[in-house]
Design an enzyme around this catalytic site. Structure first.
Site, PDB file in Angstrom:
ATOM      1  N   SER A 176     -10.056  -0.516   7.010  1.00 36.63           N
ATOM      2  CA  SER A 176      -9.512  -0.468   5.649  1.00 36.63           C
ATOM      3  C   SER A 176      -8.801  -1.718   5.152  1.00 36.63           C
ATOM      4  CB  SER A 176      -8.577   0.723   5.505  1.00 36.63           C
ATOM      5  OG  SER A 176      -9.341   1.890   5.420  1.00 36.63           O
TER       6      SER A 176
ATOM      7  N   SER B 207      -9.730   2.031   2.828  1.00 34.22           N
ATOM      8  CA  SER B 207      -8.843   2.818   1.990  1.00 34.22           C
ATOM      9  C   SER B 207      -7.827   1.966   1.235  1.00 34.22           C
ATOM     10  CB  SER B 207      -8.083   3.841   2.844  1.00 34.22           C
ATOM     11  OG  SER B 207      -7.287   3.163   3.812  1.00 34.22           O
TER      12      SER B 207
ATOM     13  N   LYS C 102       0.864  -1.185   0.000  1.00 32.21           N
ATOM     14  CA  LYS C 102       0.000   0.000   0.000  1.00 32.21           C
ATOM     15  C   LYS C 102       0.897   1.230   0.000  1.00 32.21           C
ATOM     16  CE  LYS C 102      -3.880   1.997   2.645  1.00 32.21           C
ATOM     17  NZ  LYS C 102      -4.817   1.772   3.775  1.00 32.21           N
TER      18      LYS C 102
HETATM   19  N1  GLN Z   1     -13.422   4.396   6.560  1.00 30.28           N
HETATM   20  C1  GLN Z   1     -12.654   4.777   7.704  1.00 30.28           C
HETATM   21  C2  GLN Z   1     -12.200   6.210   7.559  1.00 30.28           C
HETATM   22  O1  GLN Z   1     -12.459   6.757   6.564  1.00 30.28           O
HETATM   23  C3  GLN Z   1     -11.494   3.858   7.919  1.00 30.28           C
HETATM   24  C4  GLN Z   1     -10.346   4.102   7.019  1.00 30.28           C
HETATM   25  C5  GLN Z   1      -9.156   3.254   7.381  1.00 30.28           C
HETATM   26  O2  GLN Z   1      -9.287   2.214   8.035  1.00 30.28           O
HETATM   27  N2  GLN Z   1      -7.986   3.715   6.985  1.00 30.28           N
HETATM   28  O3  GLN Z   1     -11.619   6.755   8.431  1.00 30.28           O
END
Ligand code: GLN
Length: 483
Positions: A175, A151, A76
């Site tokens: 995410s 994400s 990532k």
């Molecule tokens: N959807 C959550 C956010 O937008 C989690 C994102 C994540 O786990 N990086 O904060």
């Protein structure tokens, strides 16, 4: 070749059926051919990949072995990679070449993995759809009109499309697990502190945790083995021995106590997903598990608490990106104030700016007690709910998401609608617990995930349950058409 799992690749390499270089060339060609459809990569690292593949082949020729020796993966794009762009999905860091490798990257490189590239992601890991990346949205290989989740949507889409067998990802509020659910993968968020955060660009430091995304629990065990462990460079890394995750995969589920929270089956859950979750419960009962209804009474407060704590930490973490210390600098600034405001205004996208503003507001004098402090108190209540539940059960089971992957653009005008989709995943981050999502069926041709949560440091138990389930089901083997 591209259909092989990490475990199959390890056997093939050990049996000299193919070399890591051959496999790497095959996958790089496949990425060049198919990735334009899904946009899962921000950067490809062909030269590095071929050099690492040749080095891995040489190590094997010298008698070395190891499950990850010569295994192709991707990172990532928030894991720092020395000399390679590490963008975090943002224009702000489009020009940033990391001066060092993240601990996860160097540990996996030492184990012999081959880095094919850096995967697309929501900007600064904020999002659940992978639509906020400066490099464009990622598409779901199961239906190119739908989001892959976020994400870590790039890592998920790439593995789902069989561009590579596994990838690293991070999970601040879901995410890893949510994109795993949306793309028919297995994803594991480890216990907070299990995997080093050093060199992992921070979103919300008390919630962020790196982990593996792969097709099977067996592969997650292999990748986690290479990622986990104490790191003196990360003050929140925990000095606990790392068990052999592959060794516990075959444990019997006889007598395993599975808790199913009654709050999980409320109005917001798609009834078709509820049916698939009940089917997975039946399957685990057949394997000897005992089901018990439990309650997590404070779950309803978790989303508001998370969406105060995460932006608060983000507003602090992201203050370093100011066009001076790090990141994009605007053209021809009039003065220092103009340099800061325009660099940040032009470098960050709208979701990141929204969160910085929410976080700065929640931390400001006069509001700190009302919002941030209260959110921290809720966080403790959420954790206590889990501690009470784990006095009675060994794992907690439920849906990973209330709905399957939505259409690209469907939630762009209403950020809160997207935040609500995190309802099942964020509690594990607030409590610091490990969680796993695994394939459990399909709704309208789109994958559905079932989530398992366990007590601290019981990643092995999650992988064991998921592996046994996968020995008796074939959801995880389904491939998206066209890939
Ligand atoms: N959807 C959550 C956010 O937008 C989690 C994102 C994540 O786990 N990086 O904060």
């Amino acid at each position: 070749m591209h259909h092989m799992t990490l475990a199959e690749i390890a056997r093939g390499l050990a049996d000299k059926k193919f070399s890591s270089e051959e496999l790497t060339r095959t996958l790089l060609a496949r990425i060049a051919q198919l990735d334009p459809q899904i946009n899962s990569f921000i950067s490809l690292t062909e030269d590095l990949a071929l050099a690492q593949a040749k080095a891995a082949d040489a190590r094997r020729a010298n008698g070395e072995s190891g499950a990850l020796l010569g295994a192709p993966i991707a990172h990532k794009d928030l894991f720092c990679t020395q000399g390679i762009r590490t963008s975090c999905g943002s224009k702000m860091l489009d020009n940033f070449k990391a001066p060092y490798d993240a601990t996860v990257v160097s540990k996996l490189a030492a184990a012999g993995t081959v880095t094919l590239g850096k995967t697309n992601m929501d900007e600064f890991a904020m999002g659940s759809a992978n639509e906020s990346s400066w490099y464009g949205a990622v598409k779901n290989p199961w239906n190119l009109e739908h989001v892959p989740g976020g994400s870590s949507g790039g890592s998920a889409a790439a593995v789902a499309a069989r561009l590579l067998p596994a990838a690293t990802a991070t999970d601040t509020g879901g995410s890893i697990r949510q994109p795993a659910a949306f793309t028919n993968l297995t994803g594991l968020k480890p216990t907070y502190g299990r995997v080093s955060r050093w060199g992992m660009i921070a979103y919300a430091s008390s919630l962020d945790q790196g982990g593996p995304l792969a097709r099977t629990a067996e592969d997650c065990a292999l990748l986690l083995q290479g990622m986990a462990g104490f790191d003196p460079n990360d003050s929140t890394s925990i000095d606990e021995p790392v068990p052999d995750y592959s060794a516990s995969l075959n444990g019997s589920l006889q007598g395993l106590r599975i808790g199913v929270p009654k709050e999980y089956f409320s109005a917001g859950l798609d009834p078709r997903i509820a049916d698939l979750i009940h089917a997975s419960i039946k399957e685990l009962e057949k394997l000897g598990a005992v089901i018990k209804e439990i309650s997590l009474p404070n779950m309803q407060h978790a989303i508001p608490a998370y969406y105060v704590i995460a932006p608060a930490e983000a507003s602090s973490n992201l203050s370093r990106f100011d066009g001076v210390r790090f990141g994009y600098r605007c053209e021809n600034p009039k003065d220092l104030e103009d340099l800061y405001t325009r660099s940040r205004g032009e470098g960050f996208g709208s979701e990141v700016q929204r969160r910085i503003m929410v976080g700065a507001y929640a931390l400001s004098a006069g509001y700190y007690d009302a919002y941030y402090l209260k959110a921290q108190k809720i966080r403790r209540l959420v954790k206590n709910d889990f501690m009470n539940a784990f006095n009675e059960v060994d794992v907690i089971l439920g849906p990973t998401t209330p709905n399957p992957a939505w259409k690209l653009g469907a939630k762009n005008s209403d950020p809160v609608a997207a935040y609500l989709e995190d309802v099942y995943t964020i509690t594990a981050n607030l409590a610091g617990l490990p969680g796993l999502s695994m394939p459990a069926g399909f709704v309208d041709g789109l994958p559905v995930g079932v989530q398992l949560l366990a007590p601290y440091f019981q990643e092995g138990r999650l992988l064991n349950v998921a592996h046994q389930y996968q020995l008796h089901t074939d959801w995880h083997t389904r491939t998206p058409t066209g890939f």
